[in-house]
Design a protein around this motif. Structure first.
Motif, PDB file in Angstrom:
ATOM      1  N   LYS A 155       0.835  -1.204   0.000  1.00 22.38           N
ATOM      2  CA  LYS A 155       0.000   0.000   0.000  1.00 22.38           C
ATOM      3  C   LYS A 155       0.873   1.259   0.000  1.00 22.38           C
ATOM      4  O   LYS A 155       0.530   2.252  -0.665  1.00 22.38           O
ATOM      5  CB  LYS A 155      -0.945   0.013   1.206  1.00 22.38           C
ATOM      6  CG  LYS A 155      -2.166  -0.845   1.030  1.00 22.38           C
ATOM      7  CD  LYS A 155      -3.098  -0.696   2.230  1.00 22.38           C
ATOM      8  CE  LYS A 155      -4.395  -1.441   2.025  1.00 22.38           C
ATOM      9  NZ  LYS A 155      -5.295  -1.266   3.189  1.00 22.38           N
ATOM     10  N   ASP A 187       3.801   1.509  -1.368  1.00 23.35           N
ATOM     11  CA  ASP A 187       4.258   1.606  -2.758  1.00 23.35           C
ATOM     12  C   ASP A 187       3.170   2.244  -3.622  1.00 23.35           C
ATOM     13  O   ASP A 187       3.453   3.114  -4.454  1.00 23.35           O
ATOM     14  CB  ASP A 187       4.558   0.219  -3.336  1.00 23.35           C
ATOM     15  CG  ASP A 187       5.804  -0.433  -2.790  1.00 23.35           C
ATOM     16  OD1 ASP A 187       6.535   0.194  -2.002  1.00 23.35           O
ATOM     17  OD2 ASP A 187       6.049  -1.599  -3.174  1.00 23.35           O
ATOM     18  N   HIS A 188       1.936   1.810  -3.429  1.00 25.05           N
ATOM     19  CA  HIS A 188       0.817   2.346  -4.213  1.00 25.05           C
ATOM     20  C   HIS A 188       0.680   3.857  -4.012  1.00 25.05           C
ATOM     21  O   HIS A 188       0.479   4.596  -4.980  1.00 25.05           O
ATOM     22  CB  HIS A 188      -0.492   1.656  -3.834  1.00 25.05           C
ATOM     23  CG  HIS A 188      -0.552   0.218  -4.223  1.00 25.05           C
ATOM     24  ND1 HIS A 188      -1.534  -0.622  -3.722  1.00 25.05           N
ATOM     25  CD2 HIS A 188       0.205  -0.553  -5.054  1.00 25.05           C
ATOM     26  CE1 HIS A 188      -1.352  -1.837  -4.232  1.00 25.05           C
ATOM     27  NE2 HIS A 188      -0.306  -1.812  -5.043  1.00 25.05           N
ATOM     28  N   ARG A 189       0.781   4.312  -2.768  1.00 24.49           N
ATOM     29  CA  ARG A 189       0.661   5.745  -2.503  1.00 24.49           C
ATOM     30  C   ARG A 189       1.797   6.510  -3.173  1.00 24.49           C
ATOM     31  O   ARG A 189       1.595   7.609  -3.698  1.00 24.49           O
ATOM     32  CB  ARG A 189       0.680   6.034  -0.994  1.00 24.49           C
ATOM     33  CG  ARG A 189      -0.427   5.407  -0.158  1.00 24.49           C
ATOM     34  CD  ARG A 189      -1.846   5.867  -0.478  1.00 24.49           C
ATOM     35  NE  ARG A 189      -2.459   5.218  -1.607  1.00 24.49           N
ATOM     36  CZ  ARG A 189      -2.997   3.967  -1.595  1.00 24.49           C
ATOM     37  NH1 ARG A 189      -3.009   3.241  -0.497  1.00 24.49           N
ATOM     38  NH2 ARG A 189      -3.543   3.465  -2.692  1.00 24.49           N
ATOM     39  N   GLU A 232       0.981   6.754  -6.854  1.00 15.04           N
ATOM     40  CA  GLU A 232      -0.116   7.713  -7.037  1.00 15.04           C
ATOM     41  C   GLU A 232       0.388   9.144  -6.947  1.00 15.04           C
ATOM     42  O   GLU A 232      -0.047  10.015  -7.709  1.00 15.04           O
ATOM     43  CB  GLU A 232      -1.214   7.479  -6.001  1.00 15.04           C
ATOM     44  CG  GLU A 232      -2.029   6.231  -6.259  1.00 15.04           C
ATOM     45  CD  GLU A 232      -2.940   5.864  -5.103  1.00 15.04           C
ATOM     46  OE1 GLU A 232      -2.842   6.470  -4.005  1.00 15.04           O
ATOM     47  OE2 GLU A 232      -3.775   4.957  -5.289  1.00 15.04           O
ATOM     48  N   HIS A 239       8.182  -3.205  -8.017  1.00  9.39           N
ATOM     49  CA  HIS A 239       6.986  -3.623  -7.289  1.00  9.39           C
ATOM     50  C   HIS A 239       6.389  -4.883  -7.930  1.00  9.39           C
ATOM     51  O   HIS A 239       6.074  -5.862  -7.236  1.00  9.39           O
ATOM     52  CB  HIS A 239       5.984  -2.462  -7.316  1.00  9.39           C
ATOM     53  CG  HIS A 239       4.684  -2.712  -6.648  1.00  9.39           C
ATOM     54  ND1 HIS A 239       4.458  -2.398  -5.323  1.00  9.39           N
ATOM     55  CD2 HIS A 239       3.524  -3.223  -7.123  1.00  9.39           C
ATOM     56  CE1 HIS A 239       3.201  -2.709  -5.018  1.00  9.39           C
ATOM     57  NE2 HIS A 239       2.621  -3.215  -6.085  1.00  9.39           N
ATOM     58  N   THR A 269      -3.998   2.391 -11.829  1.00  4.43           N
ATOM     59  CA  THR A 269      -4.970   2.831 -10.822  1.00  4.43           C
ATOM     60  C   THR A 269      -6.048   1.773 -10.611  1.00  4.43           C
ATOM     61  O   THR A 269      -6.420   1.470  -9.459  1.00  4.43           O
ATOM     62  CB  THR A 269      -5.587   4.180 -11.231  1.00  4.43           C
ATOM     63  OG1 THR A 269      -4.528   5.152 -11.316  1.00  4.43           O
ATOM     64  CG2 THR A 269      -6.631   4.645 -10.236  1.00  4.43           C
ATOM     65  N   VAL A 296      -4.458  -1.190  -8.684  1.00  5.16           N
ATOM     66  CA  VAL A 296      -4.260  -0.836  -7.272  1.00  5.16           C
ATOM     67  C   VAL A 296      -5.588  -0.927  -6.523  1.00  5.16           C
ATOM     68  O   VAL A 296      -5.670  -1.513  -5.433  1.00  5.16           O
ATOM     69  CB  VAL A 296      -3.647   0.582  -7.150  1.00  5.16           C
ATOM     70  CG1 VAL A 296      -3.800   1.142  -5.740  1.00  5.16           C
ATOM     71  CG2 VAL A 296      -2.185   0.551  -7.576  1.00  5.16           C
ATOM     72  N   GLU A 340      -6.299  -3.489  -3.427  1.00  2.00           N
ATOM     73  CA  GLU A 340      -6.588  -2.960  -2.093  1.00  2.00           C
ATOM     74  C   GLU A 340      -8.001  -3.275  -1.626  1.00  2.00           C
ATOM     75  O   GLU A 340      -8.219  -3.488  -0.430  1.00  2.00           O
ATOM     76  CB  GLU A 340      -6.312  -1.460  -2.051  1.00  2.00           C
ATOM     77  CG  GLU A 340      -4.827  -1.167  -2.173  1.00  2.00           C
ATOM     78  CD  GLU A 340      -4.464   0.285  -1.945  1.00  2.00           C
ATOM     79  OE1 GLU A 340      -5.350   1.100  -1.592  1.00  2.00           O
ATOM     80  OE2 GLU A 340      -3.271   0.604  -2.111  1.00  2.00           O
TER      81      GLU A 340
END
Length: 186
Positions: free
Chosen positions: A12, A14-16, A19, A49, A111, A114, A118
């Motif tokens: 998560k 990494d996702h932020r 983004e 990732h 997006t 992700v 999540e």
């Protein structure tokens, strides 16, 4: 990257980070070297990732979830589409008229991936795995990202075993190329 915590917290974070990079790209009004540098940064993070997920998360998904094979295969297919787009972008000039539309397609695809992970995959893994298992996966993901390639290699085998064998060598070559060219140092 390398944020600490269990696999869900690590991924998560990494996702932020990605983004945030997408937000900076969307705010850019010009192309040129600044855009190329930002796309290179996104590429580095997404490739590292993805490799780590394919080496450790998706094999755990196959083992721990009742429909794990189908879920893992879908996630790997998502990664393959993204990697092909990254490879296309890598070879394009930022002034090419198809660059921005392809970049937007990449951002949309990532997006959606992700959001799916999540909202669906991560909660299933949290229910299926013990805290120790999730922590162990987080440690493995961090180690894998440190050794992973930094450039897209869409023709490389995507099996976890092949990736674990080939990714460190490809990663070493990629990092050497990045050092010589200055890529990823913006």
């Amino acid at each position: 990257m390398g944020h600490g915590g269990n696999v869900v917290a690590e991924l998560k974070a990494d996702h932020r980070e990605v983004e945030e990079m997408f937000g900076r790209i969307k705010a850019m009004t010009t192309g040129g070297q600044e855009l190329r540098d930002m796309v290179d940064e996104v590429t580095i993070e997404l490739v590292r990732h993805s490799v780590a997920e394919e080496q450790y998360l998706y094999p755990a998904v196959r083992e721990q979830l009742a429909d794990g094979d189908r879920i893992a295969d879908k996630e790997i297919d998502d990664h393959s589409r993204v990697e092909r787009m990254l490879k296309q972008l890598e070879g394009m000039d930022t002034g090419d008229t198809s660059f921005r539309p392809l970049l937007q397609q990449l951002m949309d695809e990532v997006t959606a991936h992700v959001r799916d992970e999540e909202n669906n995959l991560f909660p299933m893994m949290e229910r299926a795995c013990t805290a120790d298992m999730l922590d162990d996966l987080g440690d493995k993901i961090r180690r894998a990202k440190a050794m992973a390639p930094t450039r897209p290699h869409p023709a490389a085998p995507s099996s976890p075993t092949a990736s674990k064998l080939l990714a460190p060598g490809a990663g070493l070559v990629d990092r050497a190329r990045d050092f010589v060219t200055g890529r990823g140092k913006s």
